[in-house]
Design a protein around this motif. Sequence first.
Motif, PDB file in Angstrom:
ATOM      1  N   LEU A 220      46.053  -2.714 -19.346  1.00  0.00           N
ATOM      2  CA  LEU A 220      45.673  -3.697 -18.652  1.00  0.00           C
ATOM      3  C   LEU A 220      46.181  -4.214 -17.411  1.00  0.00           C
ATOM      4  N   ARG A 221      47.330  -4.131 -17.120  1.00  0.00           N
ATOM      5  CA  ARG A 221      47.960  -4.527 -15.884  1.00  0.00           C
ATOM      6  C   ARG A 221      47.348  -3.958 -14.776  1.00  0.00           C
ATOM      7  N   ALA A 222      46.882  -2.728 -14.696  1.00  0.00           N
ATOM      8  CA  ALA A 222      46.445  -2.253 -13.787  1.00  0.00           C
ATOM      9  C   ALA A 222      45.025  -2.920 -13.177  1.00  0.00           C
ATOM     10  N   GLN A 223      44.259  -3.527 -14.068  1.00  0.00           N
ATOM     11  CA  GLN A 223      43.247  -4.294 -13.730  1.00  0.00           C
ATOM     12  C   GLN A 223      43.480  -5.897 -13.703  1.00  0.00           C
ATOM     13  N   MET A 224      44.671  -6.112 -14.343  1.00  0.00           N
ATOM     14  CA  MET A 224      44.996  -7.668 -14.375  1.00  0.00           C
ATOM     15  C   MET A 224      46.404  -7.678 -14.214  1.00  0.00           C
TER      16      MET A 224
END
Length: 382
Positions: A220-224
């Motif tokens: 998720l960190r890649a998008q958020m």
Amino acid sequence: MKIGLLTHSVNPRGGVVHTVELAHALHDAGHEVTVMAPATPGQQFFRPLRCASELVPVASTPPDMVAMVDSRIAAYVNHLTPLLERAPFDVLHCHDGIGGNALATLQDRGLIDGFVRTVHHLDSFAQPQLMAWQHRSVHQARQVLCVSRVWQTTLAAQGIKALEVPNGVDAARYSPVPQATDAGLAQRLGIRTDGLVLLCVGGVEQRKNTVRVLQAFIQLRAQMPQLQLVIAGGASLLDHSAYAREFQALLQTSGAAPDVLLTGPLADDDMPGLFRLADVVAMPSLSEGFGLVVLEALCSGVPVVVSRIAPFTEYLQPQDASWADPLDAASIASAVQHALRGRDAQRMAASATRLAAQFSWQRSAHLHADIYSKMRAISLCP
């Protein structure tokens, strides 16, 4: 009735919270209730109790699990024996294998004529002695209770007829209404208020599926990039060190460490505010007895991610949660995204209202008291 409730710890684990909440509801209904738990020097219950309590003295926790459990069973037996001689209880009700084995020993010695055992969940231990103790604590009980149908079915397969008596939630304690102390709690713990917070409660444990939650968070960190993972709690008598090492290895190699906060055990007063600071609560467990955190989160106005397995599928409707395959990190990540995108205060409030009405501690206490009364009537028959 005079009721003794035994639990394994003074720390806020799910079964201990259940014991304390049940004790308060029984006390408020007019029963004479005593909550008992082993405690090392200086330890107290995680929350002040409105009813009587007995702290069973134990030395500092031995590193060996078998030795630790053995010492706590013996401490319970030694503490209860003179207590029962002075003032017997109408009902003794344990919520774990430690109390269950102590009561089984007292039953074998003729000091009590039976006991109640609630099974929240059963564990699989590598040590044969721990498995034997777990088995004894359930099979020697006069009446076995459980908090979900899945465990009722599991116990039935072992030849045990258990009664399902549900958990409850304190909807007044867990509320979406912001409090002035919330900001100070965030600052003290290091929780960011300028991004998004993914909260897990229960510490780093295999049963809680924490490694896959971390894998989902890394995805998720890649998008958020503004997302922070907060893992709260973790006080446990079980040894989770091997799983914690696996978690830490992934955390360090992933580069996600600056965005992951492990709070460790927290003060009980911090928990309502902690839920309000979250944007989503994830509980994609591999196994649960019930999942009290889900009700607490929903009553706090926070969307939840849960595993598409029982017991969650028993008491939650499709709209109550975002559902995940607990064996698939990508599914957990997708469910977190779904929860954040679909956050609807009105829908969550409707879910919370329905669930709080269905699962109240007052109802749970009434059902328990009815079971106790029937057991007592049978024991008094000639």
